[in-house]
Motif scaffolding. Sequence first.
Motif, PDB file in Angstrom:
ATOM      1  N   UNK A   7       4.036 -11.059  -0.020  1.00 19.00           N
ATOM      2  CA  UNK A   7       3.259  -9.793   0.220  1.00 19.00           C
ATOM      3  C   UNK A   7       2.431  -9.854   0.858  1.00 19.00           C
ATOM      4  N   UNK A  54      -1.178  -9.466   3.182  1.00 17.18           N
ATOM      5  CA  UNK A  54      -2.458  -8.598   2.762  1.00 17.18           C
ATOM      6  C   UNK A  54      -2.182  -7.433   3.126  1.00 17.18           C
ATOM      7  N   UNK A  55      -1.847  -6.910   4.221  1.00 20.04           N
ATOM      8  CA  UNK A  55      -1.829  -5.438   4.483  1.00 20.04           C
ATOM      9  C   UNK A  55      -1.122  -4.689   3.589  1.00 20.04           C
ATOM     10  N   UNK A  84      -0.705  -5.340   0.395  1.00 21.72           N
ATOM     11  CA  UNK A  84      -1.497  -5.489  -0.863  1.00 21.72           C
ATOM     12  C   UNK A  84      -2.356  -4.328  -0.836  1.00 21.72           C
ATOM     13  N   UNK A  85      -3.066  -3.962   0.335  1.00 22.32           N
ATOM     14  CA  UNK A  85      -4.132  -3.149   0.436  1.00 22.32           C
ATOM     15  C   UNK A  85      -3.653  -1.780   0.660  1.00 22.32           C
ATOM     16  N   UNK A 137      -2.466   0.518  -0.860  1.00 22.34           N
ATOM     17  CA  UNK A 137      -3.045   1.488  -2.198  1.00 22.34           C
ATOM     18  C   UNK A 137      -4.404   1.482  -2.315  1.00 22.34           C
ATOM     19  N   UNK A 138      -5.009   1.030  -1.438  1.00 25.49           N
ATOM     20  CA  UNK A 138      -6.646   0.923  -1.514  1.00 25.49           C
ATOM     21  C   UNK A 138      -7.179   2.435  -1.753  1.00 25.49           C
ATOM     22  N   UNK A 139      -8.052   2.608  -2.790  1.00 23.61           N
ATOM     23  CA  UNK A 139      -8.340   3.930  -3.195  1.00 23.61           C
ATOM     24  C   UNK A 139      -9.640   3.990  -3.761  1.00 23.61           C
ATOM     25  N   UNK A 140     -10.458   5.004  -3.581  1.00 25.07           N
ATOM     26  CA  UNK A 140     -11.926   4.881  -4.433  1.00 25.07           C
ATOM     27  C   UNK A 140     -11.676   5.920  -5.486  1.00 25.07           C
ATOM     28  N   UNK A 141     -12.476   5.697  -6.814  1.00 21.79           N
ATOM     29  CA  UNK A 141     -12.254   6.510  -8.016  1.00 21.79           C
ATOM     30  C   UNK A 141     -13.616   6.844  -8.215  1.00 21.79           C
ATOM     31  N   UNK A 163     -13.450   9.087 -13.606  1.00 26.49           N
ATOM     32  CA  UNK A 163     -12.351   8.501 -13.647  1.00 26.49           C
ATOM     33  C   UNK A 163     -12.215   7.021 -14.327  1.00 26.49           C
TER      34      UNK A 163
END
Lengths: 528, 528
Positions: free
Chosen positions: B11, B13-14, B16-17, B19-23, B27
């Motif tokens: 997998x 690096x790209x 893996x990231x 789903x990068x998200x700020x919560x 939350x």
Amino acid sequence: MARKKTVDVEKTADDMFKEFKEVSVTEFFRKNKSHLGYAGKIRSLTTVVHELVTNSLDACEEAGILPEITIKLKQLGQDHYRFTCQDNGPGIPIKHISSVFGKMLAGTKFHRNIQLRGQQGIGVAGVTLFSQMTTGKPVKISSGTGSGVVHETKLMIDVRKNNAEIVEARDIKDRWRGTQIEGELKGVLFSLAEYGPFEYMRRTAIANPHATFTFIDPEGRKTTFERSSKKIPQKPCEIKPHPKNMDVDEFIQMAKASKGRHVSSFLETEFSRVSKSKVAEIQSTVTFDLKKNPRRLAWSEAEEIVKAIAEIDFMAPPTEGLCPIGDDQVKKAVLNILEPEFEATIARSPSVHSGGVPFQVEVAVAYGGNAGRNISDGGLRTEVMRFANRVPLLFDAGGCAIQKAVNSVDWKRYELRDFEHSPFTIFVNLVSTHIPYTSAGKQSVSDDDEIIKEIRMALMDVGRKFKRYHSKKRREFEKEARYTALMKYSTELASAVSQINGKDEQKILGDLQDLIKKKLRYSGGNKE
Amino acid sequence: MARKKTVDVEKTADDMFKEFKEVSVTEFFRKNKSHLGYAGKIRSLTTVVHELVTNSLDACEEAGILPEITIKLKQLGQDHYRFTCQDNGPGIPIKHISSVFGKMLAGTKFHRNIQLRGQQGIGVAGVTLFSQMTTGKPVKISSGTGSGVVHETKLMIDVRKNNAEIVEARDIKDRWRGTQIEGELKGVLFSLAEYGPFEYMRRTAIANPHATFTFIDPEGRKTTFERSSKKIPQKPCEIKPHPKNMDVDEFIQMAKASKGRHVSSFLETEFSRVSKSKVAEIQSTVTFDLKKNPRRLAWSEAEEIVKAIAEIDFMAPPTEGLCPIGDDQVKKAVLNILEPEFEATIARSPSVHSGGVPFQVEVAVAYGGNAGRNISDGGLRTEVMRFANRVPLLFDAGGCAIQKAVNSVDWKRYELRDFEHSPFTIFVNLVSTHIPYTSAGKQSVSDDDEIIKEIRMALMDVGRKFKRYHSKKRREFEKEARYTALMKYSTELASAVSQINGKDEQKILGDLQDLIKKKLRYSGGNKE
């Protein structure tokens, strides 16, 4: 409501609220750094090491890489250190570097139902924050994905905005792959004690036999914990939530976000272990048609479904999402590090804690050898090693579900007479896609009944194994004692008998000793 | 850096990231509700009561009002309750209602250097969140400032945005003043045990003798804890930070925000206990001119100042900002509730913990009477009542500085032979403008060395008082025993002496008894 006269309140409500202000999450943790584990000089340094190692292990695991992690601490002055953490992980794409290390609650881990060590999106940004809070300096991150460029970024956090501030950035031509973070800390102290970074690394090595760790302490001493296994652990994968114990709020959130046309198909496709026949069972209990659009589900309807699910049996959650260390590996690690005279391991089947989250418990006990913990007064204490997703928990044992489970067992029943002071090590690893920590410092597991029950059952299992071993050992010991005593007196006895009946003394002695041997002497392990 | 070949990471690096998200912070706490104390059915209900009572007490205190607070719990179904909290506080201006109850990290308390029970801006919004998470329903807030209009607002939290969502709002003509919050909860359980809401209220009453609390339990039983004092406690006021133990980061932040022209005037005006002569002392140590603009202060210069301050003696922080309960009041409360045969109280002088924050410790011990805690098996245990800013801490004693201080005392030295099982109650109240809690759940104080030291000193003080009382009591007891024994044999003795010397038996008996009385009998309190 009772009618009252306006009293002459010295400070009116308006006055009180004139200083109303919203703060950022970073500001919150800056003021409450103890929530993140930054409390006390020794603990603060261990927390830094913990966050760095955790972050590197997760990255390697997700990318299917056998981890090689180096932690280096260098003393720069009193309570003043430089830290470096280097891994051979996949590296971080440049556009995400600043968020990963410089923004709290931003990341990939939080919203995914996947077993990772970090799960909060706070930890490693917390290191940046703590470093800049104590030294006023940025941290330096170097990261390469093996593509030929290594990005070097110095960054700080803009606390008011919870945003990363890039102080300096440059690219270096290099095919190196991995991530390195380097920074300074003040107000911390290196210690070799139970709560220090070295012990943290040692325990991490026990729970991660597939990784190689190098630790260079402030005196320059280098310790390498070599991997004892080259088996890349199964990659953590996202799993669908299990319907059992799902709470209504979570269920509604999922239904609202669902793309399914009917609640029935939503149930089947977005949860694990929900078959057509299970949906039919649910339908037979609820008062409305499951053909309904999931996005229009009312709270009361969701409640009905959750209640129906609670009363139906489902298969245990799939184990694919959980990565236990594995019986063999635990055994290997325990034998390797503790060299005990007795050890037992057990892994329980996966179970579900509140929120529909699967978890699994691995337990080992070791007795004798290097088991137990030597204390400063020369005594010996039973040692409890707590782990969550293979991460050692060194602090806050008092409120931890693992410790509570250990305390709930009546160890005397398992022939451990003085539980507190025995050469006994208990190893507990809790794995889950979401560990319910009691605080953002992640050192203590919240006392979920299901979790405590599972750990307790596992401990009682290994307890029984220990009892069998110990009873047998005790019986062997008693037999041995009788044998030794009888053999000791056999000569005199033979001489006495010979004098009485005039038979040959040596013959009598031989017969007598044969008899004693036959009755009492046996080689370990065969029938009593 | 070592050069390595790009390995075939499964997998990248790209990936893996992606789903990068700020919560949002809401939350975060929604997923980690155990951080806020929402863990377990009983504890969750106590947490709700705690947040509501804390919020009401703070509002009343800031407005200089004698608090009258009513908490009502009503059972609606299994694990399903309605809560109501009404106070006679100053009320909340309409524009702030939704932020106070529906937005985390928004409020007046966080950034002010002032002693309040709540300090995080999370607690009461946490109640709204927990209520909607378990029932899907909004909470209803009614608030009036006595101006003639009561605002009624139903609100929920938009978790993704950390924003309040007003579901319904209306105004009622009424001159009522105060705030009422009402809502439903599921997955909670009322208990009369040590960790339940009733015990919470009882302890709150002990530490807040100026307030009247009414508690209506789910069975409809109404308990009123009447105030024992009509003295309005001194209003908490903002105080300037004390220079001692100030950390560099905090110092720089203040300097940057300062309006002063010189560092010297900044020091004099924005800190407490910094006089012109103290500034001169600092100047004599640092390598640069304190006439510098504070907004241009470099990190290293700030470090120099902080270091200089650490080596200079300053007066203890002013006590105006701290509101201890007061010796008299503590004594009254302890005598009133525990009816002990012995009690001792002590208040230490204010001190400073890390971050330049003043704190003060009040300690009481009670022995005999209703002191100690009866446990279910009929035994008796020593009871430790922990308070922070007059708020009872019921949970997480294990990691708490107060408990650690208690455990650090060698109670045997103070004639308390069996510390664990005595009719002994220890009361500790820690007051501070910033309590360093270990977690957002605010049940445990982080183990700051200064705090532990102060509590320990206070405990040793009351321990000595107890020892004097107990030694005296023991000596009295021994004397009493000797007296009784001698009196018992005095008749026989007199008769024997009379037979020997022929004197009058009654005369001898009288003399003898006088002698015994003179030597051994004394009325309590006079010299031995």
